[in-house]
Design a protein around this motif. Sequence first.
Motif, PDB file in Angstrom:
ATOM      1  N   ALA A  24       5.081  11.655   3.777  1.00  0.00           N
ATOM      2  CA  ALA A  24       6.042  10.726   3.478  1.00  0.00           C
ATOM      3  C   ALA A  24       4.791   8.868   3.184  1.00  0.00           C
ATOM      4  O   ALA A  24       4.151   8.333   3.005  1.00  0.00           O
ATOM      5  CB  ALA A  24       7.070   9.575   4.568  1.00  0.00           C
ATOM      6  N   ARG A  25       3.700   9.023   4.269  1.00  0.00           N
ATOM      7  CA  ARG A  25       2.941   8.361   5.000  1.00  0.00           C
ATOM      8  C   ARG A  25       1.635   8.616   3.243  1.00  0.00           C
ATOM      9  O   ARG A  25       0.968   7.295   3.115  1.00  0.00           O
ATOM     10  CB  ARG A  25       1.680   8.703   5.636  1.00  0.00           C
ATOM     11  CG  ARG A  25       2.163   8.372   6.842  1.00  0.00           C
ATOM     12  CD  ARG A  25       2.261   6.555   7.566  1.00  0.00           C
ATOM     13  NE  ARG A  25       2.698   6.744   8.340  1.00  0.00           N
ATOM     14  CZ  ARG A  25       3.043   4.383   8.606  1.00  0.00           C
ATOM     15  NH1 ARG A  25       2.918   3.981   7.172  1.00  0.00           N
ATOM     16  NH2 ARG A  25       3.660   4.405   9.135  1.00  0.00           N
ATOM     17  N   ASP A  67       7.063  10.341  -0.774  1.00  0.00           N
ATOM     18  CA  ASP A  67       8.356  10.438  -0.298  1.00  0.00           C
ATOM     19  C   ASP A  67       9.672   9.131  -1.347  1.00  0.00           C
ATOM     20  O   ASP A  67      10.482   8.780  -1.421  1.00  0.00           O
ATOM     21  CB  ASP A  67       8.940   9.438   0.887  1.00  0.00           C
ATOM     22  CG  ASP A  67       8.523   8.642   1.377  1.00  0.00           C
ATOM     23  OD1 ASP A  67       7.035   8.443   0.437  1.00  0.00           O
ATOM     24  OD2 ASP A  67       8.922   7.528   2.029  1.00  0.00           O
ATOM     25  N   ARG A  68       7.983   8.515  -2.268  1.00  0.00           N
ATOM     26  CA  ARG A  68       8.790   7.785  -3.492  1.00  0.00           C
ATOM     27  C   ARG A  68       9.481   8.448  -4.923  1.00  0.00           C
ATOM     28  O   ARG A  68       9.801   8.031  -4.961  1.00  0.00           O
ATOM     29  CB  ARG A  68       7.708   6.950  -4.207  1.00  0.00           C
ATOM     30  CG  ARG A  68       6.934   6.183  -3.021  1.00  0.00           C
ATOM     31  CD  ARG A  68       7.518   5.397  -2.459  1.00  0.00           C
ATOM     32  NE  ARG A  68       6.204   4.358  -1.234  1.00  0.00           N
ATOM     33  CZ  ARG A  68       5.795   4.215  -0.365  1.00  0.00           C
ATOM     34  NH1 ARG A  68       6.012   5.814   0.477  1.00  0.00           N
ATOM     35  NH2 ARG A  68       5.366   3.818   0.071  1.00  0.00           N
ATOM     36  N   PRO A 115       0.930  -1.115   0.078  1.00  0.00           N
ATOM     37  CA  PRO A 115       0.881  -0.065   0.154  1.00  0.00           C
ATOM     38  C   PRO A 115       0.936   1.522   0.304  1.00  0.00           C
ATOM     39  O   PRO A 115       1.949   1.278   0.308  1.00  0.00           O
ATOM     40  CB  PRO A 115      -0.793  -0.404   1.357  1.00  0.00           C
ATOM     41  CG  PRO A 115      -1.208  -1.398   1.622  1.00  0.00           C
ATOM     42  CD  PRO A 115       0.819  -2.142   0.948  1.00  0.00           C
ATOM     43  N   PRO A 116       0.674   2.002  -0.531  1.00  0.00           N
ATOM     44  CA  PRO A 116       1.407   3.632  -0.725  1.00  0.00           C
ATOM     45  C   PRO A 116       1.602   4.516   1.016  1.00  0.00           C
ATOM     46  O   PRO A 116       2.520   5.130   0.565  1.00  0.00           O
ATOM     47  CB  PRO A 116       0.294   4.358  -1.717  1.00  0.00           C
ATOM     48  CG  PRO A 116      -0.794   4.281  -1.756  1.00  0.00           C
ATOM     49  CD  PRO A 116      -0.623   2.486  -1.194  1.00  0.00           C
ATOM     50  N   ARG A 117       0.626   4.246   1.614  1.00  0.00           N
ATOM     51  CA  ARG A 117       0.820   4.918   3.304  1.00  0.00           C
ATOM     52  C   ARG A 117       2.084   3.824   3.661  1.00  0.00           C
ATOM     53  O   ARG A 117       2.144   4.673   5.071  1.00  0.00           O
ATOM     54  CB  ARG A 117      -0.599   4.563   3.131  1.00  0.00           C
ATOM     55  CG  ARG A 117      -1.622   5.939   2.833  1.00  0.00           C
ATOM     56  CD  ARG A 117      -2.497   5.564   3.407  1.00  0.00           C
ATOM     57  NE  ARG A 117      -3.894   6.508   2.458  1.00  0.00           N
ATOM     58  CZ  ARG A 117      -3.939   7.900   2.803  1.00  0.00           C
ATOM     59  NH1 ARG A 117      -2.880   8.197   3.525  1.00  0.00           N
ATOM     60  NH2 ARG A 117      -4.923   8.366   1.783  1.00  0.00           N
ATOM     61  N   ARG A 118       2.465   2.977   3.076  1.00  0.00           N
ATOM     62  CA  ARG A 118       3.832   2.958   4.387  1.00  0.00           C
ATOM     63  C   ARG A 118       4.802   3.710   4.061  1.00  0.00           C
ATOM     64  O   ARG A 118       5.094   4.144   3.246  1.00  0.00           O
ATOM     65  CB  ARG A 118       3.887   1.445   3.303  1.00  0.00           C
ATOM     66  CG  ARG A 118       3.734   0.409   3.680  1.00  0.00           C
ATOM     67  CD  ARG A 118       3.659  -1.334   3.094  1.00  0.00           C
ATOM     68  NE  ARG A 118       4.749  -1.319   3.290  1.00  0.00           N
ATOM     69  CZ  ARG A 118       4.880  -2.089   4.419  1.00  0.00           C
ATOM     70  NH1 ARG A 118       3.540  -2.873   5.257  1.00  0.00           N
ATOM     71  NH2 ARG A 118       5.912  -3.012   4.966  1.00  0.00           N
ATOM     72  N   VAL A 119       5.408   3.687   5.214  1.00  0.00           N
ATOM     73  CA  VAL A 119       7.477   4.354   4.958  1.00  0.00           C
ATOM     74  C   VAL A 119       7.751   3.597   5.095  1.00  0.00           C
ATOM     75  O   VAL A 119       8.247   2.426   6.139  1.00  0.00           O
ATOM     76  CB  VAL A 119       6.884   5.165   6.328  1.00  0.00           C
ATOM     77  CG1 VAL A 119       6.270   6.708   6.200  1.00  0.00           C
ATOM     78  CG2 VAL A 119       7.070   4.346   7.516  1.00  0.00           C
TER      79      VAL A 119
END
Length: 210
Positions: free
Chosen positions: A124-125, A129-130, A7-11
């Motif tokens: 980042a969440r 940050d990607r 999922p995109p909300r990982r850090v």
Amino acid sequence: MSLVAAPPRRVLADVFTRSGSRGRTFAVDAALVVTGAALVAVLAQVEIPLQPVPITGQTLGVILVGAALGPWRGAAALTTYLLAGLAGLPVFAGFTGTIAAVMKPSFGFVIGFIFAAFVAGWFARKAWDRKPVLAFVGFAAASVVPFVFGVPYMAFILNVVLGGEFTFVQILEFGVFPFIVGGVVKAAVAAALIPAAWALVRKVDARSKD
């Protein structure tokens, strides 16, 4: 679970806490928080001496820690850093640390670091940050946060506590203008490092599936 499909909300820190018991996860979180505080303490010693506020590597550390740990762990790491310094550990710039730091004009920036780490973690969440461009925008925004706390605090210490008569423009000359270029550079460095770290994680994860 593959990080490629994560999922995109990982850090980044979630890579280390994605599985395990609740007790193990808490221990890992605590270790990440302490490590984040230590990283900021190390970068704080990278210093260009100016008065009344020196230029240090702290802000870079704050952004990296916030982005890597996420908003709450990042804020916890910077709170740990602040409390360690007030307790007397030599974690502030120039290997200093004392409760008397609250009387320094620069202490407001240290308070602001807590919120800056949260903001960097929040972006980042949101998966900013990607990609380097989005990361730079988010991290630049986070870099502004310490000034929101630091400038009024510095004005209070200089003019009220110490009895100075510095104008608003002079306060900006002390606490803002010398740091603009450095802040942009640090945001750019973080915007290069964090996406690169994600690329490395994805590469390692892909190899582990082969």
